[in-house]
Design a protein around this motif. Structure first.
Motif, PDB file in Angstrom:
ATOM      1  N   TYR A  35       0.841  -1.192   0.000  1.00 31.58           N
ATOM      2  CA  TYR A  35       0.000   0.000   0.000  1.00 31.58           C
ATOM      3  C   TYR A  35       0.881   1.248   0.000  1.00 31.58           C
ATOM      4  O   TYR A  35       2.010   1.233   0.487  1.00 31.58           O
ATOM      5  N   GLN A  37       0.658   5.348   1.256  1.00 38.91           N
ATOM      6  CA  GLN A  37      -0.069   6.364   2.011  1.00 38.91           C
ATOM      7  C   GLN A  37       0.615   7.697   1.769  1.00 38.91           C
ATOM      8  O   GLN A  37       1.660   7.997   2.344  1.00 38.91           O
ATOM      9  N   GLN A  41      -3.037  11.447   3.576  1.00 36.79           N
ATOM     10  CA  GLN A  41      -4.046  10.694   2.827  1.00 36.79           C
ATOM     11  C   GLN A  41      -4.273   9.316   3.436  1.00 36.79           C
ATOM     12  O   GLN A  41      -3.592   8.911   4.372  1.00 36.79           O
ATOM     13  N   SER A  42      -5.229   8.621   2.844  1.00 35.56           N
ATOM     14  CA  SER A  42      -5.505   7.256   3.273  1.00 35.56           C
ATOM     15  C   SER A  42      -4.587   6.283   2.539  1.00 35.56           C
ATOM     16  O   SER A  42      -3.691   6.686   1.797  1.00 35.56           O
ATOM     17  N   LEU A  43      -4.807   5.012   2.751  1.00 33.10           N
ATOM     18  CA  LEU A  43      -3.989   3.988   2.127  1.00 33.10           C
ATOM     19  C   LEU A  43      -4.591   3.575   0.788  1.00 33.10           C
ATOM     20  O   LEU A  43      -5.801   3.353   0.690  1.00 33.10           O
ATOM     21  N   LEU A  45      -4.030   0.727  -2.357  1.00 30.85           N
ATOM     22  CA  LEU A  45      -3.376  -0.516  -2.729  1.00 30.85           C
ATOM     23  C   LEU A  45      -2.571  -0.317  -4.000  1.00 30.85           C
ATOM     24  O   LEU A  45      -3.102   0.173  -5.011  1.00 30.85           O
ATOM     25  N   ILE A  90       4.406   7.078   2.619  1.00 29.27           N
ATOM     26  CA  ILE A  90       4.689   5.916   3.457  1.00 29.27           C
ATOM     27  C   ILE A  90       4.260   4.686   2.666  1.00 29.27           C
ATOM     28  O   ILE A  90       3.139   4.652   2.133  1.00 29.27           O
ATOM     29  N   LEU A  92       3.558   0.650   2.855  1.00 26.78           N
ATOM     30  CA  LEU A  92       3.282  -0.365   3.870  1.00 26.78           C
ATOM     31  C   LEU A  92       3.073  -1.731   3.237  1.00 26.78           C
ATOM     32  O   LEU A  92       2.397  -1.862   2.211  1.00 26.78           O
ATOM     33  N   ARG A 112       8.903   5.247   5.472  1.00 28.89           N
ATOM     34  CA  ARG A 112       8.634   6.662   5.176  1.00 28.89           C
ATOM     35  C   ARG A 112       9.684   7.160   4.195  1.00 28.89           C
ATOM     36  O   ARG A 112      10.858   7.280   4.541  1.00 28.89           O
TER      37      ARG A 112
ATOM     38  N   PHE B  90      -8.973   4.654  10.678  1.00 23.73           N
ATOM     39  CA  PHE B  90      -9.364   4.261   9.332  1.00 23.73           C
ATOM     40  C   PHE B  90     -10.383   3.130   9.390  1.00 23.73           C
ATOM     41  O   PHE B  90     -10.181   2.127  10.068  1.00 23.73           O
ATOM     42  N   LEU B 102      -7.737  -4.776   1.367  1.00 23.56           N
ATOM     43  CA  LEU B 102      -8.665  -3.863   2.014  1.00 23.56           C
ATOM     44  C   LEU B 102      -8.847  -2.593   1.189  1.00 23.56           C
ATOM     45  O   LEU B 102      -7.923  -2.115   0.552  1.00 23.56           O
ATOM     46  N   PHE B 104      -9.781   1.238   1.986  1.00 23.37           N
ATOM     47  CA  PHE B 104      -9.796   2.111   3.154  1.00 23.37           C
ATOM     48  C   PHE B 104     -10.620   3.361   2.908  1.00 23.37           C
ATOM     49  O   PHE B 104     -10.699   3.878   1.791  1.00 23.37           O
ATOM     50  N   GLY B 105     -11.188   3.858   3.991  1.00 25.69           N
ATOM     51  CA  GLY B 105     -11.772   5.182   3.964  1.00 25.69           C
ATOM     52  C   GLY B 105     -10.679   6.222   4.055  1.00 25.69           C
ATOM     53  O   GLY B 105      -9.496   5.909   4.188  1.00 25.69           O
ATOM     54  N   SER B 106     -11.089   7.469   3.988  1.00 24.85           N
ATOM     55  CA  SER B 106     -10.124   8.575   3.938  1.00 24.85           C
ATOM     56  C   SER B 106      -9.516   8.890   5.292  1.00 24.85           C
ATOM     57  O   SER B 106      -8.563   9.664   5.375  1.00 24.85           O
ATOM     58  N   GLY B 107     -10.055   8.309   6.342  1.00 27.77           N
ATOM     59  CA  GLY B 107      -9.485   8.516   7.661  1.00 27.77           C
ATOM     60  C   GLY B 107     -10.126   9.653   8.425  1.00 27.77           C
ATOM     61  O   GLY B 107     -10.612  10.630   7.837  1.00 27.77           O
TER      62      GLY B 107
END
Lengths: 116, 114
Positions: A35, A37, A41-43, A45, A90, A92, A112, B90, B102, B104-107
């Protein structure tokens, strides 16, 4: 459960260079996921890495930019190639448990990356 | 296709107050739903998960979430916030078959005021 070790934990790289991130799991797993990030922001894929086959990339990610290796059931690498500042994120590694239920995803601590 | 919407990118509560973080999902198949927490400069830690068993799920650190199919929601709650709860949360979804990754939502960043 699964314990994931990622290396390096952080790095600062020059644009145009490449960085290889390693992901080691303490148990054998079929699927490993990478993933990204981005800052704040969010993660998202990047790809799914299965042992013995080519990784499956998500829309917007290509093998030339993010080559992945999966030599065995406990290890994978992600390379960020020809880096630009936009690659600062980042990264992951994640696995899904092989135990009963096969439902929980475990994550490494992340790498990171800052590209200057 | 699956998706997750988290309402509110930032939530601020006082210490001792109720925490409510909202999550709505979209899935064409029965979903598995998760809440993860991310502390600064750390990876993701699973708080709790819904896997089609009990609709009220209890997790770590006093958090719980209720799966409501009619509302396609999986909101996260905690009766009394603690300073140590300040983090990014999240919500995530995946199907129970096939694709294991998965979405994910934006958090939601939770701030806890003294």
């Amino acid at each position: 459960s699964a314990v994931i070790s990622q290396k390096p934990s952080r790095d600062i790289c020059q644009r145009g260079t490449s960085l290889t991130i390693q992901c080691q799991v303490d148990s054998q797993v079929t699927m490993m996921f990478w993933y990204r990030q981005q800052p704040g922001q969010s993660l998202t894929l990047i790809a799914t890495a299965n042992q013995g086959s080519e990784a499956t990339y998500e829309s917007g990610f290509v093998i030339d930019k993010f080559p992945i290796s999966r030599p065995n059931l406990t290890f994978s690498t992600l390379t960020v190639s020809n880096m630009s500042p936009e690659d600062s994120s980042i990264y992951l590694c994640s696995v899904v448990s092989q135990g009963s239920g096969n439902t929980e995803a475990f994550f490494g601590q992340g790498t990171r990356l800052t590209v200057v | 296709a699956q998706s997750v919407t988290q309402l509110g990118s930032h939530v601020s509560v006082s210490e001792g107050a109720l925490v409510l973080l909202r999550c709505n999902y979209s899935s064409s198949v029965p979903p598995y739903l998760f809440w993860y927490v991310q502390y600064p400069n750390q990876g993701l830690q699973l708080l709790l998960k819904y896997t089609s068993a009990a609709t009220l799920v209890k997790g770590i650190n006093g958090f719980e979430a209720e799966f409501k199919k009619s509302e396609t929601s999986f909101h996260l709650t905690k009766p009394s916030a603690h300073m140590s709860d300040a983090a990014e949360y999240f919500c995530a979804v995946r199907s129970d078959t096939g694709r294991r990754a998965l979405t994910f939502g934006s958090g939601t960043r939770l701030q806890v005021q003294p």
